[in-house]
Enzyme design. Structure first.
Site, mmCIF file in Angstrom:
data_model
loop_
_atom_site.group_PDB
_atom_site.id
_atom_site.type_symbol
_atom_site.label_atom_id
_atom_site.label_comp_id
_atom_site.label_asym_id
_atom_site.label_seq_id
_atom_site.Cartn_x
_atom_site.Cartn_y
_atom_site.Cartn_z
ATOM 1 C CB ILE A 12 -0.940 -0.091 1.245
ATOM 2 C CG1 ILE A 12 -1.933 -1.332 1.221
ATOM 3 C CG2 ILE A 12 -1.877 1.394 1.201
ATOM 4 C CD1 ILE A 12 -2.506 -1.577 2.385
ATOM 5 C CG ASN A 40 5.892 -8.694 3.487
ATOM 6 O OD1 ASN A 40 6.411 -9.680 3.098
ATOM 7 N ND2 ASN A 40 4.783 -8.482 3.639
ATOM 8 C CB SER A 129 -7.019 -2.811 10.260
ATOM 9 O OG SER A 129 -7.630 -4.154 9.787
ATOM 10 C CB ALA A 130 -12.197 -3.420 8.641
ATOM 11 C CE1 TYR A 152 -2.464 -5.953 10.968
ATOM 12 C CE2 TYR A 152 -4.729 -6.602 10.738
ATOM 13 C CZ TYR A 152 -3.796 -5.844 10.375
ATOM 14 O OH TYR A 152 -3.889 -4.574 9.496
ATOM 15 C CE LYS A 156 -2.322 -2.194 11.316
ATOM 16 N NZ LYS A 156 -1.597 -1.067 10.732
ATOM 17 C CG LEU A 203 -9.329 -14.572 -1.952
ATOM 18 C CD1 LEU A 203 -9.245 -15.955 -1.927
ATOM 19 C CD2 LEU A 203 -10.849 -13.889 -1.943
#
Length: 340
Positions: A12, A40, A129-130, A152, A156, A203
């Protein structure tokens, strides 16, 4: 003046850098300084960014937990604002190595904030994050009670709470906490995209790596949810739309006094099998998959109410699921081994 982007060579972050470099409205004209520990990501991203934009950025390899390295950066560059992407981001991995997640995501952010405060830099766009919505029912909106079901998500949520406390303690801070839903896609040039180390946790990179033969088959976690086809439904957002959300947040920081949480999503849900079938149709490649048991904590349906982003930032998504998948396939087919 300079803009500091932590984690700027990541998925991102790199797309956001491109959008910032290509701005034509003159609203943001800072030099861009990227700090990344490359855990990463790859420095090859920097070459690709220059290819796309014909511009260069300053890159510093460092870890945000390294206070002395951050001190040098803030001393050597006149930083005006920070976009903070740096962090570990895999839900499954966070269950296996929670201490690493708390150390990197929470402690690293605290170190960054301390250095920012010392240098009187009080403008921040944070990559949230959601996952902070826990098991709330969709559509998810910013007024909901927050919680988290994995390390995780907890990191957040902890960072968000820290940022709200910092803003309460000092009225000079302007902070946008951008709550992402499911970023997919890639730059239309096919030069930059998602290139995770090891087995993908998300995914689309998993599907695309199956398509190019790097992975044997996709695992579909559950097909007995109360959804259109029994598989999980998520709000997928094109990474370019997400990057533009950061640009809009940065441009509107002056109007965001204190700390504000803002969703970045499309407001629509797409199932796992819809993604797989659309990917097969667009790529012409059949995606073999196997249905396996549900994962603990997974919800049937997750999608955003993104009306606040439209209201505060004048931001809306532009790209469709077809665009997202086509751009993902262009990136992966041109770069079957990612940046390696």
């Amino acid at each position: 003046m300079s803009l500091l982007i932590t984690g700027g060579t990541g998925y991102i972050g790199s797309h956001t850098v491109v959008e910032l470099l290509q701005l034509t409205d003159g609203n943001i004209e800072q030099d861009i300084v990227i700090v990344d520990n490359l855990s990463n990501s790859s420095t090859k991203v920097l070459e690709r960014i220059t290819q796309i934009t014909d511009k260069t950025v300053t890159f510093i390899e460092a870890d945000i937990r390294d206070e002395s390295a951050l001190e040098r950066i803030f001393t050597q560059h006149t930083i005006e604002a920070v976009i903070h992407f740096a962090g570990l981001k895999a839900v499954g991995e966070s269950n296996e190595i929670p201490l690493a997640y708390y150390d990197n995501n929470v402690s690293g952010t605290v170190t960054l904030l301390q250095v920012m405060k010392k240098h009187q830099v009080k403008k921040l766009v944070f990559s949230s994050s959601a996952t902070v919505y826990g098991d709330n029912e969709s559509p998810l909106h910013e007024g909901m009670t927050t919680s988290a079901t994995n390390p995780y998500g907890q990191t957040k949520l902890m960072v968000e709470n820290i940022l709200f406390d910092v803003a309460k303690s000092d009225a000079d801070w302007s902070i946008a906490c951008l709550r992402y839903f499911n970023p997919i896609g890639a730059h239309q040039s096919g030069l930059i995209g998602e290139s995770p180390n090891g087995i993908p946790n998300n995914l689309l990179p998993y599907v695309s790596q199956v398509a190019v033969g790097r992975l044997k088959e996709l695992q579909v976690f559950g097909d007995d949810y109360n959804t259109i086809d029994g598989t999980g439904v998520r709000d997928y957002i094109h990474v370019i739309d997400l990057a533009l959300g950061h640009v809009k947040a940065l441009q509107n920081l002056e109007a965001i006094k204190g700390c504000k949480a803002i969703n970045l999503g499309t407001g629509n849900g797409t199932s796992v099998l819809e993604i797989v079938n659309n990917f097969s149709e667009i790529s012409g490649v059949s995606i073999p998959y196997k249905v396996v048991p549900r994962r603990a904590g997974d919800l049937a349906t997750v999608y955003a109410d993104a009306s606040l982003a439209n209201e505060l930032l004048a931001w809306k998504t532009q790209y469709s699921i077809t665009d997202m998948i086509a751009d993902t396939w262009r990136w992966q087919s041109k770069n079957p081994n990612g940046y390696n």
